[in-house]
Write a protein that holds these residues in place. Structure first.
Motif, PDB file in Angstrom:
ATOM      1  N   PRO A   1       0.830  -1.206   0.000  1.00 33.29           N
ATOM      2  CA  PRO A   1       0.000   0.000   0.000  1.00 33.29           C
ATOM      3  C   PRO A   1       0.860   1.249   0.000  1.00 33.29           C
ATOM      4  N   ALA A   2       0.324   2.291  -0.644  1.00 30.05           N
ATOM      5  CA  ALA A   2       1.087   3.525  -0.787  1.00 30.05           C
ATOM      6  C   ALA A   2       1.432   4.135   0.559  1.00 30.05           C
ATOM      7  N   GLU A   3       0.532   3.944   1.572  1.00 29.66           N
ATOM      8  CA  GLU A   3       0.802   4.601   2.866  1.00 29.66           C
ATOM      9  C   GLU A   3       1.996   4.011   3.588  1.00 29.66           C
ATOM     10  N   ASP A   4       2.446   2.772   3.158  1.00 32.68           N
ATOM     11  CA  ASP A   4       3.598   2.159   3.802  1.00 32.68           C
ATOM     12  C   ASP A   4       4.921   2.653   3.217  1.00 32.68           C
ATOM     13  N   LEU A   5       4.858   3.414   2.165  1.00 31.78           N
ATOM     14  CA  LEU A   5       6.087   3.853   1.496  1.00 31.78           C
ATOM     15  C   LEU A   5       6.671   5.069   2.202  1.00 31.78           C
TER      16      LEU A   5
ATOM     17  N   VAL B   1       4.964  10.142  -6.591  1.00 29.93           N
ATOM     18  CA  VAL B   1       5.352  11.388  -7.278  1.00 29.93           C
ATOM     19  C   VAL B   1       6.741  11.820  -6.834  1.00 29.93           C
ATOM     20  N   GLU B   2       7.018  11.693  -5.542  1.00 28.59           N
ATOM     21  CA  GLU B   2       8.341  12.082  -5.028  1.00 28.59           C
ATOM     22  C   GLU B   2       9.435  11.175  -5.580  1.00 28.59           C
ATOM     23  N   VAL B   3       9.143   9.876  -5.686  1.00 28.25           N
ATOM     24  CA  VAL B   3      10.140   8.943  -6.219  1.00 28.25           C
ATOM     25  C   VAL B   3      10.435   9.264  -7.676  1.00 28.25           C
ATOM     26  N   VAL B   4       9.386   9.415  -8.491  1.00 32.64           N
ATOM     27  CA  VAL B   4       9.575   9.707  -9.914  1.00 32.64           C
ATOM     28  C   VAL B   4      10.287  11.051 -10.088  1.00 32.64           C
ATOM     29  N   THR B   5       9.902  12.034  -9.271  1.00 34.17           N
ATOM     30  CA  THR B   5      10.565  13.347  -9.342  1.00 34.17           C
ATOM     31  C   THR B   5      12.045  13.219  -9.025  1.00 34.17           C
ATOM     32  N   SER B   6      12.382  12.453  -7.994  1.00 33.51           N
ATOM     33  CA  SER B   6      13.776  12.284  -7.594  1.00 33.51           C
ATOM     34  C   SER B   6      14.599  11.620  -8.696  1.00 33.51           C
ATOM     35  N   VAL B   7      14.025  10.573  -9.304  1.00 29.86           N
ATOM     36  CA  VAL B   7      14.755   9.850 -10.354  1.00 29.86           C
ATOM     37  C   VAL B   7      14.985  10.748 -11.572  1.00 29.86           C
ATOM     38  N   LEU B   8      13.939  11.432 -12.026  1.00 30.86           N
ATOM     39  CA  LEU B   8      14.069  12.270 -13.218  1.00 30.86           C
ATOM     40  C   LEU B   8      14.948  13.489 -12.952  1.00 30.86           C
TER      41      LEU B   8
ATOM     42  N   ALA C   1      14.955  10.712 -19.699  1.00 32.43           N
ATOM     43  CA  ALA C   1      14.096  10.377 -18.557  1.00 32.43           C
ATOM     44  C   ALA C   1      13.442   9.014 -18.762  1.00 32.43           C
ATOM     45  N   ILE C   2      12.930   8.767 -19.965  1.00 33.52           N
ATOM     46  CA  ILE C   2      12.294   7.473 -20.247  1.00 33.52           C
ATOM     47  C   ILE C   2      13.318   6.351 -20.138  1.00 33.52           C
ATOM     48  N   GLY C   3      14.517   6.588 -20.651  1.00 33.68           N
ATOM     49  CA  GLY C   3      15.559   5.578 -20.567  1.00 33.68           C
ATOM     50  C   GLY C   3      15.882   5.202 -19.135  1.00 33.68           C
ATOM     51  N   GLU C   4      15.866   6.174 -18.241  1.00 30.74           N
ATOM     52  CA  GLU C   4      16.154   5.892 -16.830  1.00 30.74           C
ATOM     53  C   GLU C   4      15.006   5.105 -16.196  1.00 30.74           C
ATOM     54  N   LEU C   5      13.769   5.461 -16.530  1.00 32.43           N
ATOM     55  CA  LEU C   5      12.627   4.710 -16.010  1.00 32.43           C
ATOM     56  C   LEU C   5      12.622   3.274 -16.530  1.00 32.43           C
ATOM     57  N   GLU C   6      13.080   3.086 -17.748  1.00 30.16           N
ATOM     58  CA  GLU C   6      13.106   1.748 -18.343  1.00 30.16           C
ATOM     59  C   GLU C   6      14.053   0.806 -17.613  1.00 30.16           C
ATOM     60  N   ARG C   7      15.050   1.359 -16.938  1.00 33.95           N
ATOM     61  CA  ARG C   7      15.970   0.497 -16.179  1.00 33.95           C
ATOM     62  C   ARG C   7      15.224  -0.306 -15.119  1.00 33.95           C
ATOM     63  N   GLY C   8      14.195   0.290 -14.553  1.00 39.45           N
ATOM     64  CA  GLY C   8      13.469  -0.396 -13.499  1.00 39.45           C
ATOM     65  C   GLY C   8      12.153  -1.006 -13.929  1.00 39.45           C
TER      66      GLY C   8
ATOM     67  N   ALA D   1       4.616  -0.664  -5.706  1.00 40.32           N
ATOM     68  CA  ALA D   1       5.907  -1.147  -5.205  1.00 40.32           C
ATOM     69  C   ALA D   1       6.999  -1.022  -6.257  1.00 40.32           C
ATOM     70  N   ALA D   2       6.645  -1.305  -7.521  1.00 43.62           N
ATOM     71  CA  ALA D   2       7.634  -1.194  -8.589  1.00 43.62           C
ATOM     72  C   ALA D   2       8.096   0.249  -8.747  1.00 43.62           C
ATOM     73  N   VAL D   3       7.162   1.194  -8.662  1.00 42.53           N
ATOM     74  CA  VAL D   3       7.529   2.610  -8.767  1.00 42.53           C
ATOM     75  C   VAL D   3       8.373   3.022  -7.571  1.00 42.53           C
TER      76      VAL D   3
END
Length: 456
Positions: free
Chosen positions: A14-18, A23-30, A57-64, A93-95
């Motif tokens: 669940p999202a509340e356990d993260l 949004v914060e994770v994707v923002t940090s990666v990009l 950005a897409i290439g970095e997301l594709e790694r995971g 969880a994957a994100v």
């Protein structure tokens, strides 16, 4: 890379356990891969992302997450909608598990041959002299772009040729080869063996469609084209096939105030400043400009350009319209069209006439060859061992407008000969086309080879 979304078991957290929200994770990666802050309340375009930034950005997301649509950041144009889509498709969880790739900036030394940064060649006079001699005897079209795109050399164990290549993470991209033609596959095979030993994914841009290297099957996908005139003495605007070019040139051919004049960079600081100003104007008007343009700007600003480069200025009524930089071929009586930049409101036909005047001048000087260089993303032939995946990616990049034909169409008006360029990759572990395009269009900082003692 994974091409299917994770199973339900992987997406149950669940999202509340993260610790951080999607949004914060994707923002940090990009933000990490683009090396700039990103605001979640702005679109990617308003955050200043170019088409190359989006590919990176897409290439970095594709790694995971595995293969992703190349138009993903257009379909989901801001961080919240992108994060929501990724969570719905791949699971929260994957994100949450997305992480910026580790920095692999150091290359281990090879057991055969030599890897050396171009900037370090002068530290070993023997190797420096050998590379210079190979360039004198066999060098063709290694222009200003290769200085930044491919800052590292691989010299084979027999010292018969060298490859200019780029390194980014676990990827190698061979940009060009200098040496005798009959040694090419052997030299590349040595680098392929090195790449396999160190879990590096090799990519080779080649006029030869490679089928196998180091006993490993390779694909060879049509990836671009080199266009050149091989007999300037025969160049003429009078033939029927030159009708389109002749029409463009005639718009300005009779203008008394049109001129194309050679200029020595550093000869007049005021003119140098005009060149820098025009380059800045040209760059600002483009959605993406290769970072090597920054190096060219630095050369112009300092008033320093190597003697192998010639600069020509096009003026109309005294006003600067365009700048063209040509680079001398080392082993052939010819020049490469290396860099051109111009005013956004330049009159139609101005660049066409500039090129005609330059070709005529080179012809009168006794030059035989004029190369328009390479255009990537254009397919001019088929290949029996093309990668279907790479071909699909190229079609997708053309469809989204990342790869365009305008540059190819401009050069084609001069009716040049064409040499296909193939992207050659290991069939079992290929790099995505997007990652290859990023290594060309938005190269990573220079790889640092592990220091090696000078050869005896």
């Amino acid at each position: 890379a994974h091409s299917e979304p994770p199973t339900a078991a992987h997406s149950a957290a669940p999202a509340e356990d993260l610790v951080a929200s999607p949004v914060e994770v994707v923002t940090s990666v990009l933000a990490g891969i683009l090396q700039r802050p990103l605001r979640a309340d702005r679109s990617f375009v308003d955050n200043g992302l170019s088409s190359l930034d989006m590919l990176r950005a897409i290439g970095e997301l594709e790694r995971g997450l595995g293969a992703l649509p190349k138009a993903l950041l257009f379909d989901y144009p801001d961080l919240p909608s992108l994060a929501e889509h990724l969570c719905q498709t791949y699971g929260v969880a994957a994100v949450a598990g997305l992480r910026l790739a580790a920095d692999l900036s150091t290359l281990p030394p090879p057991t055969a041959g030599l890897i050396v940064a171009k900037r370090d060649l002068s530290r070993d006079p023997r190797v420096d002299a050998m590379v210079a001699e190979l360039s004198r005897r066999h060098g063709l079209e290694s222009g200003l772009a290769g200085r930044d795109i491919a800052p590292t050399l691989f010299l084979d164990s027999r010292e018969s040729g060298y490859l200019e290549f780029a390194h980014s993470g676990d990827k190698l991209l061979c940009w060009s080869y200098t040496g005798p033609a009959d040694a090419f596959e052997r030299v590349v095979s040595e680098l392929a063996s090195y790449a396999a030993a160190h879990s590096l994914r090799l990519n080779v841009l080649s006029a030869v469609p490679l089928r196998e290297l180091d006993s490993r099957p390779f694909t060879a996908t049509p990836f671009g084209v080199v266009q050149h005139l091989t007999d300037l003495a025969a160049f003429s605007l009078e033939s029927r096939k030159m009708k389109r070019l002749r029409s463009m040139v005639n718009r300005l051919a009779d203008a008394d105030d049109f001129s194309v004049v050679e200029y020595q960079v550093g000869g007049d600081r005021a003119i140098d400043a005009q060149l820098v100003e025009l380059l800045d104007e040209w760059t600002a008007g483009r959605t993406a400009a290769n970072p090597y343009i920054t190096s060219v700007r630095r050369d112009l600003e300092r008033g320093e350009l190597a003697r192998d480069h010639r600069v020509f200025l096009t003026r109309i009524a005294g006003a600067l319209q365009a700048v063209v930089i040509l680079t001398r071929m080392q082993a052939e009586p010819g020049y490469l069209l290396d860099v051109e930049f111009y005013k956004a409101d330049m009159p139609q036909g101005c660049l066409d006439l500039t090129m005609v005047r330059l070709i005529e001048r080179l012809r009168d000087e006794g030059t035989k060859i004029f190369s328009f260089g390479v255009t990537f993303g254009v397919k001019v032939c088929d290949s029996p061992n093309a990668s279907p995946t790479a071909e699909r990616e190229l079609e997708e990049l053309r469809a989204t407008g990342v790869l365009r034909r305008g540059n190819y169409q401009f050069k084609s008006k001069f009716r040049p000969e064409e040499i296909p360029v193939y992207l050659c990759q290991p069939a079992s572990d290929p790099t995505s086309v997007s990652d290859v395009m990023l290594m060309i269009g938005s190269p990573a900082p220079t790889a640092t080879p592990t220091p090696q003692p000078p050869a005896p």
